[in-house]
Write an enzyme that holds these catalytic residues in place. Structure first.
Site, short mmCIF file in Angstrom:
data_model
loop_
_atom_site.label_atom_id
_atom_site.label_comp_id
_atom_site.label_asym_id
_atom_site.label_seq_id
_atom_site.Cartn_x
_atom_site.Cartn_y
_atom_site.Cartn_z
N LYS A 51 79.48 48.27 24.37
CA LYS A 51 78.69 47.20 24.98
C LYS A 51 77.78 47.78 26.06
O LYS A 51 76.61 47.40 26.19
CB LYS A 51 79.62 46.11 25.56
CG LYS A 51 80.27 45.29 24.45
CD LYS A 51 81.43 44.43 24.90
CE LYS A 51 82.12 43.83 23.69
NZ LYS A 51 83.34 43.08 23.99
N GLN A 95 86.95 41.69 28.87
CA GLN A 95 87.43 42.22 27.58
C GLN A 95 88.87 41.77 27.32
O GLN A 95 89.75 41.98 28.15
CB GLN A 95 87.33 43.76 27.60
CG GLN A 95 87.65 44.41 26.28
CD GLN A 95 86.66 44.04 25.16
OE1 GLN A 95 85.44 44.05 25.36
NE2 GLN A 95 87.18 43.69 24.01
N ASP A 118 80.35 35.35 26.00
CA ASP A 118 81.22 35.42 24.82
C ASP A 118 81.37 34.04 24.17
O ASP A 118 81.89 33.93 23.07
CB ASP A 118 82.63 35.91 25.23
CG ASP A 118 82.82 37.40 24.98
OD1 ASP A 118 82.14 37.94 24.09
OD2 ASP A 118 83.65 38.02 25.68
#
Ligand code: NAD
Length: 283
Positions: A51, A95, A118
């Protein structure tokens, strides 16, 4: 049979975003993503590094917050609060999975919906359900882009999604439904799975079991999208689809690696750009 090149399609999507980020920069608008990682899970480390690399490529500022395994909920929530209020940060992602002592649901709920790139916050999940959403569910949106690149029309098609997780299966089904497909969601309690999947014009597998989808489960000429990422004992990565045997039967199929995986990051970047535009009243 055509192999869908997720790497190339992702590169194309990222190049479009790079140009968009450059254009924003000309207007004095920067794009920033904060990535939180807790503990030392090696797979999470790989994802976070990828990322960060994507951010660099696109000109997005990335800030990494690597916290130790014994981070407390209070500490994590305090960091999220700080980032929610930090102007230079447009998107925040934490994460997953988190170490067991941390409450993932509370963490997702703590991220401001405006920065939830997300799209896991209930507000964003609800918007996806309604079909009027700000942020794309990253993996499903990547899959839609792959399907679109095949030129196969989604409207009216029989689409079957194997898997009902909040991250992949459910939002995937919603995106297909919003595109006027007839959607069936299969899961671990589904009976006669092969009977259902073998009627699918478009089959999406998100199970997490190597070689789970075999040729008898696939309709002749179907589009098969493999979201699964499984590591074999040999260390090799493979998807949920028995690629070698299924590929002869379909019109289009994604490989693993190099299919759905690279698309997820591209869509995350797209959400981060969207967040920056929204926060700067450019949308
Ligand atoms: P999950 O474990 O949350 O969900 C798996 C789903 O499979 C469940 O809904 C379950 O009901 C279903 N399932 C399990 N056994 C089944 C069976 N016998 N028959 C039918 N359905 C069955 O997993 P997830 O988070 O949705 O991820 C699925 C896979 O996709 C994993 O391999 C994961 O690594 C991968 N993944 C890839 C990306 C990407 O970027 N490409 C992103 C997220 C997840």
């Amino acid at each position: 049979m055509n192999i869908i090149d997720g790497k190339a399609i992702s590169a194309k999507a990222k190049e479009e975003l790079r140009l968009e980020v450059a254009a924003l920069s000309e207007k004095g608008v920067s794009v920033g993503l904060a990535v939180i990682i807790v503990g030392d899970d090696p797979a999470s480390r790989v994802y976070v590094n990828n990322k960060k690399k994507a951010c660099e490529l696109l000109g997005i500022i990335s800030e990494e917050y690597a916290l130790p395994n014994d981070t407390t909920m209070e500490e994590l929530l305090a960091l999220i609060d700080e980032l929610n209020n930090k102007k230079e940060i447009n998107g925040i992602l934490c994460q997953l999975p988190l170490p067991r002592h941390l409450d993932e649901k509370a963490v997702i709920n703590a991220i401001s919906p405006e920065k939830d790139v997300d799209a896991f916050h209930p507000v964003n999940v609800g918007k996806i359900m309604i079909g009027d959403f700000d942020f794309l569910p990253c993996t499903p949106a990547g899959v839609m882009r792959l399907i679109d690149e095949t030129g196969v029309e989604v409207e009216g098609k029989n689409c079957v999604v194997i898997g009902r997780s909040n991250i992949v299966g459910k939002p995937m089904s919603m995106l297909l439904l919003h595109r006027n497909a007839t959607v069936t969601i299969c899961h671990s309690k589904t009976r006669n799975l092969a009977e259902i999947t073998s009627k699918a014009d478009i089959l999406v597998a998100a199970v997490g079991r190597a070689n789970f989808v075999t040729p008898d489960m696939v309709k002749e000429g179907a589009v098969v999208i493999d979201v699964g990422i499984n590591r074999l004992e040999s260390g090799k990565l493979c998807g949920d689809v028995d690629f070698e045997n299924v590929k002869e039967k379909c019109s289009h199929i994604t490989p693993v690696p190099g299919g759905a995986g690279p698309m997820t990051i591209a869509m995350l970047m797209a959400n981060t750009v969207t967040a920056a535009k929204r926060q700067n009243n450019l949308l």
